[in-house]
Design an enzyme around this catalytic site. Sequence first.
Site, PDB file in Angstrom:
ATOM      1  N   SER A  65       0.803  -1.233   0.000  1.00  7.01           N
ATOM      2  CA  SER A  65       0.000   0.000   0.000  1.00  7.01           C
ATOM      3  C   SER A  65       0.834   1.280   0.000  1.00  7.01           C
ATOM      4  O   SER A  65       1.642   1.486   0.896  1.00  7.01           O
ATOM      5  CB  SER A  65      -0.865   0.084   1.267  1.00  7.01           C
ATOM      6  OG  SER A  65      -1.811  -0.920   1.282  1.00  7.01           O
ATOM      7  N   HIS A 111      -2.532   0.774  -4.813  1.00  7.64           N
ATOM      8  CA  HIS A 111      -1.933  -0.449  -5.340  1.00  7.64           C
ATOM      9  C   HIS A 111      -2.061  -0.418  -6.857  1.00  7.64           C
ATOM     10  O   HIS A 111      -3.165  -0.391  -7.373  1.00  7.64           O
ATOM     11  CB  HIS A 111      -2.675  -1.690  -4.834  1.00  7.64           C
ATOM     12  CG  HIS A 111      -2.297  -2.097  -3.458  1.00  7.64           C
ATOM     13  ND1 HIS A 111      -2.628  -1.364  -2.363  1.00  7.64           N
ATOM     14  CD2 HIS A 111      -1.602  -3.165  -3.000  1.00  7.64           C
ATOM     15  CE1 HIS A 111      -2.158  -1.977  -1.283  1.00  7.64           C
ATOM     16  NE2 HIS A 111      -1.535  -3.063  -1.640  1.00  7.64           N
ATOM     17  N   HIS A 136      -5.443  -8.785  -1.878  1.00  6.45           N
ATOM     18  CA  HIS A 136      -5.597  -9.211  -0.492  1.00  6.45           C
ATOM     19  C   HIS A 136      -6.792 -10.160  -0.397  1.00  6.45           C
ATOM     20  O   HIS A 136      -7.736 -10.052  -1.180  1.00  6.45           O
ATOM     21  CB  HIS A 136      -5.897  -8.009   0.412  1.00  6.45           C
ATOM     22  CG  HIS A 136      -4.923  -6.896   0.306  1.00  6.45           C
ATOM     23  ND1 HIS A 136      -4.912  -6.022  -0.766  1.00  6.45           N
ATOM     24  CD2 HIS A 136      -3.930  -6.496   1.128  1.00  6.45           C
ATOM     25  CE1 HIS A 136      -3.931  -5.141  -0.587  1.00  6.45           C
ATOM     26  NE2 HIS A 136      -3.322  -5.402   0.551  1.00  6.45           N
ATOM     27  N   TYR A 179      -9.183  -9.879   1.537  1.00  2.00           N
ATOM     28  CA  TYR A 179     -10.440  -9.146   1.743  1.00  2.00           C
ATOM     29  C   TYR A 179     -11.028  -8.603   0.436  1.00  2.00           C
ATOM     30  O   TYR A 179     -12.169  -8.157   0.410  1.00  2.00           O
ATOM     31  CB  TYR A 179     -10.246  -8.012   2.764  1.00  2.00           C
ATOM     32  CG  TYR A 179      -9.314  -6.897   2.341  1.00  2.00           C
ATOM     33  CD1 TYR A 179      -9.655  -5.968   1.370  1.00  2.00           C
ATOM     34  CD2 TYR A 179      -8.061  -6.768   2.942  1.00  2.00           C
ATOM     35  CE1 TYR A 179      -8.793  -4.957   0.986  1.00  2.00           C
ATOM     36  CE2 TYR A 179      -7.192  -5.754   2.574  1.00  2.00           C
ATOM     37  CZ  TYR A 179      -7.571  -4.850   1.588  1.00  2.00           C
ATOM     38  OH  TYR A 179      -6.703  -3.856   1.210  1.00  2.00           O
ATOM     39  N   GLU A 180     -10.275  -8.660  -0.661  1.00  2.00           N
ATOM     40  CA  GLU A 180     -10.810  -8.142  -1.922  1.00  2.00           C
ATOM     41  C   GLU A 180     -11.723  -9.138  -2.618  1.00  2.00           C
ATOM     42  O   GLU A 180     -12.628  -8.758  -3.351  1.00  2.00           O
ATOM     43  CB  GLU A 180      -9.670  -7.778  -2.877  1.00  2.00           C
ATOM     44  CG  GLU A 180      -8.885  -6.571  -2.414  1.00  2.00           C
ATOM     45  CD  GLU A 180      -7.711  -6.287  -3.324  1.00  2.00           C
ATOM     46  OE1 GLU A 180      -7.934  -5.861  -4.467  1.00  2.00           O
ATOM     47  OE2 GLU A 180      -6.562  -6.529  -2.897  1.00  2.00           O
ATOM     48  N   ALA A 219       2.258  -2.150   4.619  1.00  2.00           N
ATOM     49  CA  ALA A 219       1.962  -1.111   5.600  1.00  2.00           C
ATOM     50  C   ALA A 219       1.333  -1.815   6.789  1.00  2.00           C
ATOM     51  O   ALA A 219       0.573  -2.773   6.618  1.00  2.00           O
ATOM     52  CB  ALA A 219       0.991  -0.117   4.994  1.00  2.00           C
ATOM     53  N   MET A 259      -2.992  -6.475   6.992  1.00  2.00           N
ATOM     54  CA  MET A 259      -3.994  -7.270   6.268  1.00  2.00           C
ATOM     55  C   MET A 259      -3.394  -8.045   5.090  1.00  2.00           C
ATOM     56  O   MET A 259      -4.098  -8.391   4.149  1.00  2.00           O
ATOM     57  CB  MET A 259      -5.097  -6.342   5.750  1.00  2.00           C
ATOM     58  CG  MET A 259      -5.745  -5.491   6.823  1.00  2.00           C
ATOM     59  SD  MET A 259      -6.969  -4.398   6.112  1.00  2.00           S
ATOM     60  CE  MET A 259      -7.263  -3.265   7.481  1.00  2.00           C
ATOM     61  N   SER A 260      -2.094  -8.266   5.117  1.00  2.00           N
ATOM     62  CA  SER A 260      -1.468  -8.903   3.942  1.00  2.00           C
ATOM     63  C   SER A 260      -0.303  -9.785   4.366  1.00  2.00           C
ATOM     64  O   SER A 260      -0.198 -10.189   5.513  1.00  2.00           O
ATOM     65  CB  SER A 260      -0.974  -7.813   2.978  1.00  2.00           C
ATOM     66  OG  SER A 260       0.102  -7.101   3.563  1.00  2.00           O
ATOM     67  N   ASN A 282       0.750   3.728  11.338  1.00  2.00           N
ATOM     68  CA  ASN A 282      -0.079   4.236  12.447  1.00  2.00           C
ATOM     69  C   ASN A 282       0.128   3.361  13.679  1.00  2.00           C
ATOM     70  O   ASN A 282       0.616   2.235  13.572  1.00  2.00           O
ATOM     71  CB  ASN A 282      -1.579   4.190  12.065  1.00  2.00           C
ATOM     72  CG  ASN A 282      -2.020   2.793  11.639  1.00  2.00           C
ATOM     73  OD1 ASN A 282      -1.780   2.377  10.499  1.00  2.00           O
ATOM     74  ND2 ASN A 282      -2.643   2.063  12.539  1.00  2.00           N
ATOM     75  N   HIS A 306      -7.540   4.323   5.635  1.00  2.00           N
ATOM     76  CA  HIS A 306      -6.734   3.946   4.467  1.00  2.00           C
ATOM     77  C   HIS A 306      -5.992   5.172   3.925  1.00  2.00           C
ATOM     78  O   HIS A 306      -4.865   5.049   3.439  1.00  2.00           O
ATOM     79  CB  HIS A 306      -7.641   3.314   3.406  1.00  2.00           C
ATOM     80  CG  HIS A 306      -6.875   2.749   2.249  1.00  2.00           C
ATOM     81  ND1 HIS A 306      -5.872   1.820   2.398  1.00  2.00           N
ATOM     82  CD2 HIS A 306      -6.954   2.994   0.911  1.00  2.00           C
ATOM     83  CE1 HIS A 306      -5.361   1.522   1.209  1.00  2.00           C
ATOM     84  NE2 HIS A 306      -6.000   2.222   0.300  1.00  2.00           N
TER      85      HIS A 306
HETATM   86  N1  HPA Z   1      -4.309  -2.524  10.983  1.00  3.33           N
HETATM   87  C1  HPA Z   1      -4.334  -3.352   9.922  1.00  3.33           C
HETATM   88  N2  HPA Z   1      -3.726  -3.074   8.780  1.00  3.33           N
HETATM   89  C2  HPA Z   1      -3.045  -1.923   8.692  1.00  3.33           C
HETATM   90  C3  HPA Z   1      -2.980  -1.029   9.762  1.00  3.33           C
HETATM   91  C4  HPA Z   1      -3.644  -1.346  10.974  1.00  3.33           C
HETATM   92  O1  HPA Z   1      -3.625  -0.595  11.969  1.00  3.33           O
HETATM   93  N3  HPA Z   1      -2.215   0.013   9.337  1.00  3.33           N
HETATM   94  C5  HPA Z   1      -1.846  -0.258   8.062  1.00  3.33           C
HETATM   95  N4  HPA Z   1      -2.346  -1.434   7.666  1.00  3.33           N
END
Ligand code: HPA
Length: 266
Positions: free
Chosen positions: A27, A57, A79, A81-82, A109, A204-205, A228, A240
């Site tokens: 990402s 992406h 991913h 989730y897609e 990320a 998430m990946s 974050n 996002h």
């Molecule tokens: N959680 C899940 N996926 C992420 C996060 C998060 O805080 N930050 C970037 N991708």
Amino acid sequence: MRKKMDWKDVRQLIGEKPIKVALVLGSGLGSVLPLEKVKEFSYDELVGFNETSVTGHQGKLIIGSVLETKVAVLSGRTHFYENGKPDTMRGPIEFLTKIGTSYLFLTNAAGSLKQNIPTGSLMVIKDHINFSGLNPLIGEKSEERFLNLTKAYNANMIDALLLAAKQNNIEVSQGVYAWFSGPSFETPAEIQALRILGADAVGMSTVPEVILGNFFGLKVAAISVITNMASGLSQETISHEQTKLIANSCEKKLEKLLISLLRKFK
Ligand code: HPA
């Protein structure tokens, strides 16, 4: 519609010489390298590649070189989730093995669970927790499905990443990455649970690709850009947009690290 290309077609276009190193850019990290492009393919031109629907992406396979190292770059990933498929990256990872890849570096990320791994920093993944309960090898029929993941992250590649960071004065931490399926971000209670379980970052990946990479016999390493603090751990907004913004702002640092790393694999 034009017929999609498979790995044999691509190999004819790029030459038979193996592309030993591959890189998956996550990402907001899609344009991280000064690549001398040889050929570029969008995922929708290639057999076995799913199209990515996530902004930030790109969905391109780029074959090129960085200085003297030839590299195959997957700019963008799909991913779970897609499309609900845990093995959504099986085609691309298998493809890499067919063009001769031995080393697979993954980037992503992630949210941090630890105050000493702050937003904007980098974390080399030393192990993972598959918190999703999903697995890209579900449905695989061969005995190889009982994959040993004791050394899922290759020690020499981790050392190369750490050395590249040191040589460029880039601070990196090492930690355990937990895979949450997404696409919603986690709740504060889930993050507290993950902390107790020993995770340092969440995303998430990556975990499916690490499993698939090992399944196909690749040596694998991965690095997270911390975009974050995870849910409930700070006043920062989790979104996002924020992920893409911070990932973009870390591109220069990551670029420096990757250039230095790739030099070691020429
Ligand atoms: N959680 C899940 N996926 C992420 C996060 C998060 O805080 N930050 C970037 N991708």
